[in-house]
Scaffold this motif. Sequence first.
Motif, PDB file in Angstrom:
ATOM      1  N   PHE A  25       0.896  -1.164  -0.149  1.00 15.75           N
ATOM      2  CA  PHE A  25       0.121  -0.030  -0.062  1.00 15.75           C
ATOM      3  C   PHE A  25       0.922   1.342   0.087  1.00 15.75           C
ATOM      4  CE2 PHE A  25      -3.437  -2.923   1.361  1.00 15.75           C
ATOM      5  CZ  PHE A  25      -4.251  -2.736   0.354  1.00 15.75           C
ATOM      6  N   ALA A  26       2.182   1.136   0.610  1.00 15.29           N
ATOM      7  CA  ALA A  26       2.913   2.256   0.345  1.00 15.29           C
ATOM      8  C   ALA A  26       3.189   2.595  -1.004  1.00 15.29           C
ATOM      9  CB  ALA A  26       4.059   2.027   1.207  1.00 15.29           C
ATOM     10  N   VAL A  27       3.849   1.583  -1.920  1.00 19.03           N
ATOM     11  CA  VAL A  27       3.790   1.668  -3.144  1.00 19.03           C
ATOM     12  C   VAL A  27       2.453   2.253  -3.951  1.00 19.03           C
ATOM     13  CG1 VAL A  27       4.271   0.506  -5.375  1.00 19.03           C
ATOM     14  CG2 VAL A  27       5.689   0.049  -3.382  1.00 19.03           C
ATOM     15  N   LEU A  28       1.372   1.603  -3.575  1.00 18.36           N
ATOM     16  CA  LEU A  28       0.270   2.120  -4.013  1.00 18.36           C
ATOM     17  C   LEU A  28      -0.190   3.784  -3.788  1.00 18.36           C
ATOM     18  CD1 LEU A  28      -2.058  -0.971  -3.827  1.00 18.36           C
ATOM     19  CD2 LEU A  28      -1.014  -0.170  -5.813  1.00 18.36           C
ATOM     20  N   LEU A  29       0.321   3.873  -2.657  1.00 13.42           N
ATOM     21  CA  LEU A  29       0.032   5.379  -2.397  1.00 13.42           C
ATOM     22  C   LEU A  29       1.036   6.556  -3.112  1.00 13.42           C
ATOM     23  CD1 LEU A  29      -1.146   7.335  -0.261  1.00 13.42           C
ATOM     24  CD2 LEU A  29       0.821   6.980   1.393  1.00 13.42           C
ATOM     25  N   TYR A  30       2.113   5.992  -3.281  1.00 12.51           N
ATOM     26  CA  TYR A  30       3.105   6.650  -4.253  1.00 12.51           C
ATOM     27  C   TYR A  30       2.323   6.905  -5.544  1.00 12.51           C
ATOM     28  CZ  TYR A  30       7.188   8.256  -6.843  1.00 12.51           C
ATOM     29  OH  TYR A  30       7.861   8.804  -7.852  1.00 12.51           O
ATOM     30  N   ALA A  32      -0.671   6.637  -6.401  1.00 11.34           N
ATOM     31  CA  ALA A  32      -1.985   7.274  -6.249  1.00 11.34           C
ATOM     32  C   ALA A  32      -1.694   8.672  -6.272  1.00 11.34           C
ATOM     33  CB  ALA A  32      -2.849   6.950  -5.015  1.00 11.34           C
ATOM     34  N   GLY A  33      -0.758   9.249  -5.327  1.00 13.37           N
ATOM     35  CA  GLY A  33      -0.199  10.473  -5.537  1.00 13.37           C
ATOM     36  C   GLY A  33       0.242  11.049  -6.821  1.00 13.37           C
ATOM     37  N   LEU A  34       1.017  10.373  -7.427  1.00 10.71           N
ATOM     38  CA  LEU A  34       1.351  10.682  -8.796  1.00 10.71           C
ATOM     39  C   LEU A  34      -0.014  10.959  -9.599  1.00 10.71           C
ATOM     40  CD1 LEU A  34       4.306   8.497  -9.755  1.00 10.71           C
ATOM     41  CD2 LEU A  34       4.331  10.807  -9.203  1.00 10.71           C
ATOM     42  N   VAL A  35      -0.741   9.876  -9.815  1.00 14.34           N
ATOM     43  CA  VAL A  35      -2.158  10.136 -10.469  1.00 14.34           C
ATOM     44  C   VAL A  35      -2.904  11.670 -10.111  1.00 14.34           C
ATOM     45  CG1 VAL A  35      -4.256   8.928 -10.877  1.00 14.34           C
ATOM     46  CG2 VAL A  35      -2.222   7.699 -10.942  1.00 14.34           C
ATOM     47  N   ILE A  68      -6.722   7.567  -0.873  1.00 13.81           N
ATOM     48  CA  ILE A  68      -5.414   8.020  -0.412  1.00 13.81           C
ATOM     49  C   ILE A  68      -5.785   7.919   1.100  1.00 13.81           C
ATOM     50  CG2 ILE A  68      -3.892   9.745  -0.079  1.00 13.81           C
ATOM     51  CD1 ILE A  68      -4.108  10.093  -3.220  1.00 13.81           C
ATOM     52  N   TYR A  69      -6.804   8.701   1.426  1.00 10.57           N
ATOM     53  CA  TYR A  69      -7.226   8.772   2.748  1.00 10.57           C
ATOM     54  C   TYR A  69      -7.284   7.182   3.533  1.00 10.57           C
ATOM     55  CZ  TYR A  69      -9.736   9.861   7.278  1.00 10.57           C
ATOM     56  OH  TYR A  69     -10.068  10.117   8.620  1.00 10.57           O
ATOM     57  N   ARG A  70      -8.083   6.357   2.939  1.00  5.32           N
ATOM     58  CA  ARG A  70      -8.133   5.110   3.374  1.00  5.32           C
ATOM     59  C   ARG A  70      -6.896   4.209   3.470  1.00  5.32           C
ATOM     60  NH1 ARG A  70     -14.032   3.453   0.719  1.00  5.32           N
ATOM     61  NH2 ARG A  70     -15.179   5.174   2.152  1.00  5.32           N
ATOM     62  N   VAL A  71      -5.962   4.437   2.425  1.00  4.90           N
ATOM     63  CA  VAL A  71      -4.858   3.783   2.618  1.00  4.90           C
ATOM     64  C   VAL A  71      -3.877   4.470   3.709  1.00  4.90           C
ATOM     65  CG1 VAL A  71      -2.489   3.593   1.289  1.00  4.90           C
ATOM     66  CG2 VAL A  71      -4.515   3.157   0.109  1.00  4.90           C
TER      67      VAL A  71
END
Length: 140
Positions: A25-30, A32-35, A68-71
Amino acid sequence: MDTESLKTNVTSGKHWLRLVYMLLFAVLLYVAGLVMGVVIVLQFLFALLTGSPNGNLRQFGESLALYIYRVLEFLTYSRDDKPFPFSDWPDATVPSSSTAPSSTAPRRKTRPRAAAASSNDKSAPNKEDQNNTGDDHPRN
């Protein structure tokens, strides 16, 4: 904490499995931040060129912000259930009009925390409150 409970906690598989999920989820958060950055730039360009923001981009941006908040909640142990792709994608509700604000309540100017904390008399309005017309632009 005794050494036996420490040994039990360290060798527990559930903590190590959660670490694997946290790394995922840290990778997915990164990502998601780019998106989200791309959505912000596209929304700005769309508003610049057409005069109003895109409703679909706004709705996607809101649902991405909820994701992002839920992650972040999962990563900080505020919740145990895993976000998407292990659960449903968060649903964002946006007003049907593409130019309507997300909240119908008018925004009010607030004083900085330091000024609010130093003011002991809450019943007497201050000069800023008396002059507040509800908008940030001077009247002509």
